[in-house]
Structures are given as structure tokens and as C-alpha cells.
Design an enzyme around this catalytic site. Structure first.
Site, PDB file in Angstrom:
ATOM      1  CE1 TYR A 164      -3.695   2.569   0.992  1.00 16.30           C
ATOM      2  CE2 TYR A 164      -2.028   3.384   2.518  1.00 16.30           C
ATOM      3  CZ  TYR A 164      -3.232   3.544   1.858  1.00 16.30           C
ATOM      4  OH  TYR A 164      -3.971   4.691   2.042  1.00 16.30           O
ATOM      5  CE  LYS A 168      -3.481   4.797  -1.637  1.00 17.74           C
ATOM      6  NZ  LYS A 168      -4.558   5.319  -2.518  1.00 17.74           N
TER       7      LYS A 168
END
Length: 260
Positions: A164, A168
Site C-alpha cells: 500500500y 501511494k
């Protein structure tokens, strides 16, 4: 009202959370909205809210982690409205994904290659697929605004959720690169990095804000944000008020990124 009058906006992740708030607010500001997520029932709820407030839009259920899903969405938007002025890339998964995909939010040594690729496809590849399809339309029009939703964890290290956080972080630099590549074509690209926002994505971790001392460690304001607080920032980037804002990384995180 009317800050986005007569513009056409594609909003991904529109079934809940920040994406839903953006789709509803964009419509209230006069945009024709095209919302997308994987779940039709969630989209129907969002569209009902848009219609209730007098807005206009359509929804498309699609898996944007695939080129085919992204093509389906863009084709529907062009067929209905003939142009795309705004692309809000809000689709993604976070900590709640762990409930049905155990190990997806782990550290590198705890994440399988399959789970790594799955998170990267949803959180990062989807933005690549959407941008490569929408930018040619924006270039032909001579203008357009791309808003990519990253995260405070895209600019700060974290002990877990490495797929994640990597995705990002990549979104942040992809945004800068889009700015560098397409600014003279009239296409702007900016990035919003939310902090702890009260959405289903962080529902497994939101209880930590019940303890004031714990909350203070994560956010100087000692509270979570709301999806609307992020959506208001996105409206600015979507509107003509931000025509000289390009390649910017805007933190909407209650001061979380200010903490050492």
C-alpha cells in the site's frame, strides 16, 4: 455553487468514502459526473444522493485494476457526455482489505508476491490505465484536471502495509511526472494525500482515536477527518480556481505529516 458548472468528471472509487464524497460534491458544484467502483449497489446509493440533490450523472461498475475495466469506464463517459474535463482517481484498497485478503497489509517479509501484485494493481495500475486513456481526450480539448488520491503514507515510512505505502508513494511521483509531461497541453495533474479519514478503508484502525494519548501520537488535531473535508480540497483542484496549481502534493491530514 457552480464552481464546476458544465464540466464532465470521472470519479473512481465512487461507491464509498472519499470517492463518494467527491462525486456528490462535484455534482452539487455543477459537474456531470461519471462514477465507478466494483460494486453496483454502492454506486446506486451514490447516484441516488446525486439525483436527490439535483445533480446529473451515471455510474459504471468495473474493475479498474484491469485495462478492460478502465476502457469500459472511459468509453461510457465519452459515449454519454463526449468529453472528460476532470479525472479523480480515488479507487483503491487499504487496511480494510486485510479482512478478506489476509497478509495484504503486511511488511515486505510477510507479503506474498501474489498479494503484492494485487494491491499494486488496484492502487497504482488503475491510475496508469485511467490516465493513459483520458489524457488524449484532455489534450484534444486543450485542458483537463487530473486529481490522484494518494495518502499521508505515500510520503512517510510505515512499519507495515508495504504494498500500500509503495503504491501511494508511486502515485505522488507519477503525479509530478504527469505535470512535467503534459503541462503545455493544458493538462494539470495534482495529488491529494489524506490522513486518517473516517471511511471504511480504515475501519479496522479507527478505534485508536478513542484514546486521546494514542490519537495525539498520530495526529495533532486528535481526530479523524471526514470525506467531505478531502472532497472540498479536490473541488479546488478540479475547478478553474486552480489553473496555476500543477504538480502539487496537497496534504489533507490534520497535521499528521507535520509530526516527526
Amino acid at each position: 455553487m457552480g464552481r464546476l458548472q458544465d464540466k464532465v468528471a470521472i470519479v473512481t472509487g465512487a461507491g464509498s468514502g472519499i470517492g463518494r464524497a467527491c462525486m456528490e460534491l462535484f455534482a452539487r458544484e455543477g459537474a456531470k459526473v461519471v462514477g465507478c467502483s466494483r460494486t453496483q449497489s454502492n454506486l446506486d446509493e451514490t447516484l441516488a444522493n446525486v439525483s436527490r440533490d439535483g445533480g446529473e450523472g451515471i455510474v459504471v461498475a468495473a474493475d479498474l485494476s484491469t485495462p478492460e475495466g478502465s476502457q469500459k469506464l472511459v468509453d461510457a463517459a465519452i459515449a454519454k457526455y463526449g468529453r472528460v474535463d476532470i479525472l479523480l482517481n480515488g479507487a483503491g484498497v487499504g487496511y480494510s482489505w486485510e479482512k478478506t485478503h489476509a497478509g495484504s497489509m503486511g511488511a515486505v517479509t510477510e507479503t506474498t508476491p501474489e498479494l503484492w501484485r494485487e494491491v499494486m494493481a488496484i492502487d497504482l495500475d488503475s491510475i496508469f490505465y485511467m490516465c493513459r486513456l483520458v489524457i488524449p481526450h484532455m489534450k484534444e480539448q486543450g485542458n483537463g484536471s487530473i486529481i490522484n488520491i494518494s495518502s499521508v503514507l505515500g510520503v512517510k515510512g510505515h512499519p507495515d502495509a508495504h504494498a500500500y505505502t509503495t503504491a501511494k508513494g508511486a502515485i505522488v511521483n507519477l503525479t509530478r511526472s504527469l505535470c512535467a509531461a503534459y503541462a503545455l497541453d493544458g493538462v494539470r495533474a495534482n495529488c491529494v494525500c489524506p490522513g486518517f479519514i473516517d471511511t471504511p478503508m480504515i475501519e479496522t484502525h479507527i478505534s485508536m482515536f478513542d484514546d486521546e494519548a494514542v490519537a495525539d501520537r498520530f495526529c495533532p488535531m486528535r481526530r479523524t477527518g471526514t470525506p467531505d473535508e478531502v472532497a472540498y480540497g479536490c473541488v479546488y483542484l478540479a475547478s478553474d480556481e486552480s489553473t496555476y496549481t500543477n504538480g502539487s502534493i496537497i496534504m489533507i491530514d490534520g497535521g499528521t505529516s507535520a509530526r516527526i
